[in-house]
Motif scaffolding. Structure first.
Motif, PDB file in Angstrom:
ATOM      1  N   MET A   1      65.921  11.452 -26.995  1.00 43.62           N
ATOM      2  CA  MET A   1      66.761  10.280 -27.106  1.00 43.62           C
ATOM      3  C   MET A   1      68.202  10.748 -27.326  1.00 43.62           C
ATOM      4  O   MET A   1      69.284  10.260 -26.749  1.00 43.62           O
ATOM      5  CB  MET A   1      66.418   9.464 -28.373  1.00 43.62           C
ATOM      6  CG  MET A   1      67.021   7.986 -28.413  1.00 43.62           C
ATOM      7  SD  MET A   1      66.662   7.150 -26.992  1.00 43.62           S
ATOM      8  CE  MET A   1      67.182   5.334 -27.308  1.00 43.62           C
ATOM      9  N   LEU A   4      69.741  11.890 -24.202  1.00 41.88           N
ATOM     10  CA  LEU A   4      70.157  10.558 -23.155  1.00 41.88           C
ATOM     11  C   LEU A   4      71.301  10.005 -23.819  1.00 41.88           C
ATOM     12  O   LEU A   4      72.228   9.704 -23.140  1.00 41.88           O
ATOM     13  CB  LEU A   4      69.036   9.715 -23.363  1.00 41.88           C
ATOM     14  CG  LEU A   4      67.759  10.252 -22.592  1.00 41.88           C
ATOM     15  CD1 LEU A   4      66.570   8.949 -22.359  1.00 41.88           C
ATOM     16  CD2 LEU A   4      68.076  10.276 -21.103  1.00 41.88           C
ATOM     17  N   PHE A   5      71.532   9.978 -25.128  1.00 44.11           N
ATOM     18  CA  PHE A   5      72.676   9.343 -25.564  1.00 44.11           C
ATOM     19  C   PHE A   5      74.009  10.068 -25.396  1.00 44.11           C
ATOM     20  O   PHE A   5      74.927   9.574 -25.352  1.00 44.11           O
ATOM     21  CB  PHE A   5      72.421   8.739 -27.256  1.00 44.11           C
ATOM     22  CG  PHE A   5      73.554   8.048 -27.790  1.00 44.11           C
ATOM     23  CD1 PHE A   5      73.720   6.613 -27.604  1.00 44.11           C
ATOM     24  CD2 PHE A   5      74.464   8.481 -28.728  1.00 44.11           C
ATOM     25  CE1 PHE A   5      74.671   6.184 -28.174  1.00 44.11           C
ATOM     26  CE2 PHE A   5      75.601   7.754 -29.215  1.00 44.11           C
ATOM     27  CZ  PHE A   5      75.515   6.530 -29.065  1.00 44.11           C
ATOM     28  N   ARG A   8      75.009   9.923 -21.926  1.00 46.14           N
ATOM     29  CA  ARG A   8      74.995   8.481 -21.187  1.00 46.14           C
ATOM     30  C   ARG A   8      75.988   8.139 -20.129  1.00 46.14           C
ATOM     31  O   ARG A   8      75.850   7.356 -19.319  1.00 46.14           O
ATOM     32  CB  ARG A   8      75.103   7.459 -22.371  1.00 46.14           C
ATOM     33  CG  ARG A   8      76.296   7.338 -23.258  1.00 46.14           C
ATOM     34  CD  ARG A   8      76.179   6.264 -24.358  1.00 46.14           C
ATOM     35  NE  ARG A   8      77.380   6.223 -25.125  1.00 46.14           N
ATOM     36  CZ  ARG A   8      77.623   7.130 -26.100  1.00 46.14           C
ATOM     37  NH1 ARG A   8      76.944   8.118 -26.381  1.00 46.14           N
ATOM     38  NH2 ARG A   8      78.594   7.017 -26.781  1.00 46.14           N
ATOM     39  N   GLY A  12      73.802   6.776 -17.197  1.00 47.43           N
ATOM     40  CA  GLY A  12      73.941   5.670 -17.475  1.00 47.43           C
ATOM     41  C   GLY A  12      75.504   5.194 -17.315  1.00 47.43           C
ATOM     42  O   GLY A  12      75.972   4.453 -18.333  1.00 47.43           O
ATOM     43  N   PHE A  47      64.560   9.161 -15.950  1.00 45.88           N
ATOM     44  CA  PHE A  47      65.152   7.956 -15.906  1.00 45.88           C
ATOM     45  C   PHE A  47      65.690   7.559 -14.591  1.00 45.88           C
ATOM     46  O   PHE A  47      66.198   6.413 -14.291  1.00 45.88           O
ATOM     47  CB  PHE A  47      66.615   8.068 -16.951  1.00 45.88           C
ATOM     48  CG  PHE A  47      67.484   9.248 -16.471  1.00 45.88           C
ATOM     49  CD1 PHE A  47      68.400   9.294 -15.410  1.00 45.88           C
ATOM     50  CD2 PHE A  47      67.496  10.523 -17.248  1.00 45.88           C
ATOM     51  CE1 PHE A  47      69.045  10.568 -15.087  1.00 45.88           C
ATOM     52  CE2 PHE A  47      68.046  11.660 -17.040  1.00 45.88           C
ATOM     53  CZ  PHE A  47      69.010  11.676 -15.810  1.00 45.88           C
ATOM     54  N   TYR A  54      69.417   1.035 -18.054  1.00 45.53           N
ATOM     55  CA  TYR A  54      68.310   1.137 -18.781  1.00 45.53           C
ATOM     56  C   TYR A  54      67.754   2.426 -18.797  1.00 45.53           C
ATOM     57  O   TYR A  54      66.528   2.688 -18.890  1.00 45.53           O
ATOM     58  CB  TYR A  54      67.254  -0.118 -18.155  1.00 45.53           C
ATOM     59  CG  TYR A  54      67.654  -1.179 -18.382  1.00 45.53           C
ATOM     60  CD1 TYR A  54      67.641  -2.131 -19.538  1.00 45.53           C
ATOM     61  CD2 TYR A  54      68.094  -2.008 -17.259  1.00 45.53           C
ATOM     62  CE1 TYR A  54      68.109  -3.240 -19.765  1.00 45.53           C
ATOM     63  CE2 TYR A  54      68.542  -3.274 -17.356  1.00 45.53           C
ATOM     64  CZ  TYR A  54      68.532  -3.944 -18.764  1.00 45.53           C
ATOM     65  OH  TYR A  54      68.961  -5.169 -18.970  1.00 45.53           O
ATOM     66  N   TYR A  55      68.729   3.522 -18.999  1.00 46.34           N
ATOM     67  CA  TYR A  55      68.166   4.984 -19.028  1.00 46.34           C
ATOM     68  C   TYR A  55      67.211   4.904 -20.153  1.00 46.34           C
ATOM     69  O   TYR A  55      66.557   6.019 -19.826  1.00 46.34           O
ATOM     70  CB  TYR A  55      69.404   5.911 -18.875  1.00 46.34           C
ATOM     71  CG  TYR A  55      70.300   5.750 -20.083  1.00 46.34           C
ATOM     72  CD1 TYR A  55      70.018   6.447 -21.309  1.00 46.34           C
ATOM     73  CD2 TYR A  55      71.249   4.809 -20.044  1.00 46.34           C
ATOM     74  CE1 TYR A  55      70.846   6.317 -22.241  1.00 46.34           C
ATOM     75  CE2 TYR A  55      72.008   4.783 -21.175  1.00 46.34           C
ATOM     76  CZ  TYR A  55      71.869   5.360 -22.557  1.00 46.34           C
ATOM     77  OH  TYR A  55      72.809   5.309 -23.270  1.00 46.34           O
ATOM     78  N   TYR A  56      67.324   4.512 -21.240  1.00 42.56           N
ATOM     79  CA  TYR A  56      66.719   4.860 -22.300  1.00 42.56           C
ATOM     80  C   TYR A  56      65.197   3.954 -22.334  1.00 42.56           C
ATOM     81  O   TYR A  56      64.143   4.342 -23.306  1.00 42.56           O
ATOM     82  CB  TYR A  56      67.416   4.133 -23.637  1.00 42.56           C
ATOM     83  CG  TYR A  56      67.718   2.810 -23.404  1.00 42.56           C
ATOM     84  CD1 TYR A  56      66.838   1.695 -23.679  1.00 42.56           C
ATOM     85  CD2 TYR A  56      69.030   2.412 -22.770  1.00 42.56           C
ATOM     86  CE1 TYR A  56      67.141   0.245 -23.480  1.00 42.56           C
ATOM     87  CE2 TYR A  56      69.426   1.170 -22.726  1.00 42.56           C
ATOM     88  CZ  TYR A  56      68.390   0.002 -22.931  1.00 42.56           C
ATOM     89  OH  TYR A  56      68.768  -1.220 -22.943  1.00 42.56           O
ATOM     90  N   GLU A  58      62.515   4.624 -20.679  1.00 36.31           N
ATOM     91  CA  GLU A  58      61.214   5.553 -20.778  1.00 36.31           C
ATOM     92  C   GLU A  58      60.961   5.775 -22.225  1.00 36.31           C
ATOM     93  O   GLU A  58      59.912   5.964 -22.598  1.00 36.31           O
ATOM     94  CB  GLU A  58      61.569   6.702 -20.020  1.00 36.31           C
ATOM     95  CG  GLU A  58      60.329   7.535 -19.753  1.00 36.31           C
ATOM     96  CD  GLU A  58      59.143   6.754 -18.894  1.00 36.31           C
ATOM     97  OE1 GLU A  58      58.142   7.168 -19.183  1.00 36.31           O
ATOM     98  OE2 GLU A  58      59.659   5.938 -18.111  1.00 36.31           O
ATOM     99  N   VAL A  59      61.960   5.801 -23.032  1.00 32.68           N
ATOM    100  CA  VAL A  59      61.856   6.311 -24.443  1.00 32.68           C
ATOM    101  C   VAL A  59      61.008   5.015 -24.984  1.00 32.68           C
ATOM    102  O   VAL A  59      60.135   5.293 -26.128  1.00 32.68           O
ATOM    103  CB  VAL A  59      63.093   6.713 -25.350  1.00 32.68           C
ATOM    104  CG1 VAL A  59      62.677   6.841 -26.852  1.00 32.68           C
ATOM    105  CG2 VAL A  59      63.708   7.673 -24.567  1.00 32.68           C
TER     106      VAL A  59
END
Length: 148
Positions: A1, A4-5, A8, A12, A47, A54-56, A58-59
């Motif tokens: 996570m 991804l953040f 981003r 994303g 992702f 909404y790349y997150y 999957e988490v």
């Protein structure tokens, strides 16, 4: 996570005004291809099937699965309570799917929703099959009644 953040901006990117979802997705793919971070390219399977905003998701899906398989097993509950808690998690996920529609393909959104619906129907049918207490005799063991 955290990965991804922190990335981003690449995984994303913001959607520009008037940009279609497919153009937005193509823009994200171009950013990934131009990226000098090999981990971004290696993990794009997490992702890439999701809309860039909404790349997150999957988490969230992994957390739902973790909740169903691990967290609910930690508590000593009866089978009825376990089915109720599992149903609540599945209904919450279904509502999230309906409101967000996170997948690029509408068929992916639809199939995820239908699978969740099938699991919920199966859980509800299991509640009907669980034996109850008759007026004359106890069908279930005393331990199961204690946990309810």
């Amino acid at each position: 996570m955290v990965f991804l953040f922190s990335n981003r901006g690449i995984v994303g990117p913001r959607r520009e005004q008037g940009q279609t979802v497919f153009e937005w997705d193509r823009h994200r793919d171009n950013l990934i291809a131009e990226s000098d971070q090999p981990f971004v390219k290696a993990s794009q399977g997490l992702f890439q099937h999701l809309k860039p905003g909404y790349y997150y998701f999957e988490v969230i899906n992994i957390l739902r699965q973790f909740t169903l398989t691990c967290v609910l097993q930690l508590f000593r509950t009866s089978e009825k309570v376990h089915i109720y808690l599992t149903s609540i998690v599945m209904f919450a996920y279904m509502i999230l799917l309906l409101t967000c529609r996170p997948y690029m393909k509408s068929s992916d959104n639809r199939s995820q929703f239908l699978c969740c619906m099938a699991v919920c129907l199966m859980l509800i049918s299991q509640l009907v099959l669980i034996p109850t207490v008759d007026s004359d005799e106890v069908v279930r063991d005393k331990r199961s009644l204690e946990l309810e």
